[in-house]
Design a protein around this motif. Structure first.
Motif, short mmCIF file in Angstrom:
data_model
loop_
_atom_site.label_atom_id
_atom_site.label_comp_id
_atom_site.label_asym_id
_atom_site.label_seq_id
_atom_site.Cartn_x
_atom_site.Cartn_y
_atom_site.Cartn_z
N TRP A 229 1.47 4.25 -3.02
CA TRP A 229 1.19 5.64 -2.64
C TRP A 229 2.41 6.53 -2.90
O TRP A 229 2.29 7.62 -3.46
N LEU A 230 3.59 6.06 -2.52
CA LEU A 230 4.81 6.84 -2.74
C LEU A 230 5.12 6.98 -4.23
O LEU A 230 5.57 8.04 -4.67
N ASP B 205 3.08 7.20 -6.68
CA ASP B 205 2.20 8.21 -7.25
C ASP B 205 2.65 9.62 -6.87
O ASP B 205 2.41 10.57 -7.63
N ARG B 206 3.31 9.78 -5.75
CA ARG B 206 3.62 11.11 -5.25
C ARG B 206 5.04 11.57 -5.52
O ARG B 206 5.26 12.76 -5.78
N LYS C 155 3.92 0.84 -12.01
CA LYS C 155 3.70 2.24 -12.35
C LYS C 155 4.54 2.63 -13.56
O LYS C 155 4.09 3.36 -14.45
N SER D 270 -8.50 0.21 -7.22
CA SER D 270 -8.88 -0.13 -5.85
C SER D 270 -9.01 -1.64 -5.68
O SER D 270 -8.58 -2.21 -4.67
N SER E 242 4.89 -2.32 -6.71
CA SER E 242 3.96 -1.31 -7.25
C SER E 242 4.65 -0.27 -8.12
O SER E 242 4.14 0.07 -9.20
N PHE F 255 0.83 -1.20 0.00
CA PHE F 255 0.00 0.00 0.00
C PHE F 255 0.87 1.27 0.00
O PHE F 255 0.63 2.20 -0.77
N THR F 256 1.88 1.32 0.86
CA THR F 256 2.72 2.51 0.92
C THR F 256 3.59 2.64 -0.32
O THR F 256 3.90 3.76 -0.76
N HIS G 237 8.31 -2.41 -1.38
CA HIS G 237 8.20 -1.11 -2.04
C HIS G 237 8.73 -1.13 -3.47
O HIS G 237 8.91 -0.07 -4.08
#
Length: 441
Positions: free
Chosen positions: A74-75, A77-78, A128, A368, A124, A70-71, A121
């Motif tokens: 999220w990272l 994307d940011r 991306k 999701s 994902s 999950f993290t 990590h």
């Protein structure tokens, strides 16, 4: 009028270079995690661990790995996927190096947690990169090729590392050497990979025509449909939670068997270190073919239906896994045959099981669906090795029996097969009425 695709025929295809690099770097990821599992019987002996302690350590990797799913996304994307992969490979390479110094159970637990969290990590952000670099017409092939990294890695790595361990007479120096591929991976990322194609165009390494072709096939933010309450749409679908349990069982069987197969061959059947390394690689060499075949069957034979492939995988895996733990010692040809069958049928499901959310859920909510289900499924990777560790029967005269372990894996295949029978593959619309608690398909 000449299209971007027509112009592309005249230029190089740099996006495939990017794909090959992230594929190679993900194999480096597998070098680190597979090495611990391959040397698990030796680590147990050196540190004086029980089977249950070894199983706990193996399982905690997947607990941390599941949380990091999950993290990591999220990272990515940011701050961008390349930076996250840099951080991931640097940290998990450091943890791998330190593994060569561990002396007790506490050290073993700490390195397993660290390795799982930092390697988690990596997954994902890799996807991306694929999303940013490949148009929709090529995403299936790109994602399929990338997936073979977790077949190629376990097929090749045990042979290399057991040879090194035999040369040094110890498993510890192998983890020091594993810093080398980690450094190579960092350099490959730095030189070849960028978050987006336009960055490489500015460096003069690819043409604008290729960047235009990629951009034309990538859905832009402004073109994306919006789905209010998309997460609720997925959460209210009873078939989604069935699917989550199926994926839980799928990953539990794969990582449960991956965790204990080297110990099973070394302790129950008494193979030497080198022979064990070669045999451990066998099912993963077969897995490469199985993953390709499973995806091809889903798309071309069953017309994008995943249930037939999933049922084929789980139903045949039941007797294969059941008999694996019962093979008499000394029956080498039988062991080889069952390793081949296990490698094929356990891995046949992967293309179909990860295609299910793409077929069932609309584009607006599929992110999701994939994120939640994969996070849930990875807890299967955590639970299975842990329970299996308690099912190992230590023999008074040395060695151990893994019969109960494979009965456990077979039972999980039964559960996966039964739930698969009830899965609906009818596309779910994003406008689910609030009054419905489940989707009727």
């Amino acid at each position: 009028m000449e299209t971007a695709r027509d112009k592309l025929g005249k230029v190089s295809r740099y996006r495939w270079v990017v794909l090959i690099v992230i594929w190679l770097v993900y194999i480096i990821n597998y070098f680190d995690r597979t090495s611990v599992l391959t040397f698990l019987p030796l680590i147990r002996k050196d540190l004086g661990l029980t089977a249950a302690q070894a199983g706990l350590g193996a399982s905690l990797f997947f607990f941390a790995y599941a949380i990091a799913q999950f993290t990591g996304g999220w990272l990515a994307d940011r701050i961008g996927p390349k930076k996250v992969m840099y951080i991931a490979i640097t940290t998990f390479t450091g943890v791998t190096f330190v593994t060569g110094f561990i002396r007790n159970f506490t050290h073993f637990i700490l390195v397993r947690l660290g390795l799982g969290f930092f390697e988690g990590h990596h997954f994902s952000p890799s996807h991306k990169v694929i999303a940013n670099w490949f148009p929709k017409e090529e995403k299936g092939r790109a994602a399929g090729f990338f997936s073979t990294s977790w077949a190629v890695g376990p097929a090749v790595i045990p042979i290399i590392i057991t040879w090194l361990a035999a040369y040094y007479g110890s498993w510890r120096p192998v983890f020091f050497w594993l810093a080398v591929p980690g450094i190579i991976g960092i350099l490959l990322l730095w030189y070849f990979v960028a978050d987006r194609p336009e960055e490489v165009v500015r460096r003069g390494r690819m043409t604008q025509a290729e960047a235009d072709y990629i951009e034309a096939g990538v859905v832009s933010e402004s073109a994306k449909g919006s789905s209010k309450g998309g997460l609720a749409v997925v959460a209210r679908d009873v078939y989604f939670w069935m699917y989550c349990i199926v994926l839980f069982m799928n990953l539990a069987i794969y990582w449960g068997s991956t965790t204990w197969i080297s110990s099973f061959l070394y302790e129950q059947h008494g193979f030497s270190l080198k022979t064990m390394g070669a045999l451990v690689s066998l099912p993963y060499a077969v897995a490469f073919v199985a993953m390709i075949v499973g995806g091809w069957l889903t798309d071309n034979v069953f017309n994008n239906k995943t249930r037939p492939v999933l049922l084929m995988s789980y139903i045949v895996s039941i007797p294969v896994l059941l008999y694996m733990g019962m093979i008499p010692k000394g029956h080498v040809s039988t062991i080889i045959a069952m390793l081949v069958l296990m490698g094929f049928f356990v891995n046949l499901s992967f293309g179909a099981v990860y295609a299910y959310p793409q077929i069932r859920y609309p584009r607006e909510v599929v992110g999701s669906a994939v994120g939640i289900s994969n996070g849930f499924g990875q807890f299967g990777s955590f639970v299975a090795p842990l329970i299996a560790g308690y099912l190992v029967v230590e023999k008074a005269g040395g060695g151990a029996s893994y019969t109960n372990v494979f009965i456990f894996f077979s039972a999980m295949a039964v559960i996966a097969a039964v739930l698969t029978l009830f899965l609906s593959e009818k596309p779910l619309t994003a406008t689910l009425p609030k009054s419905e608690s489940t989707v009727k398909a």
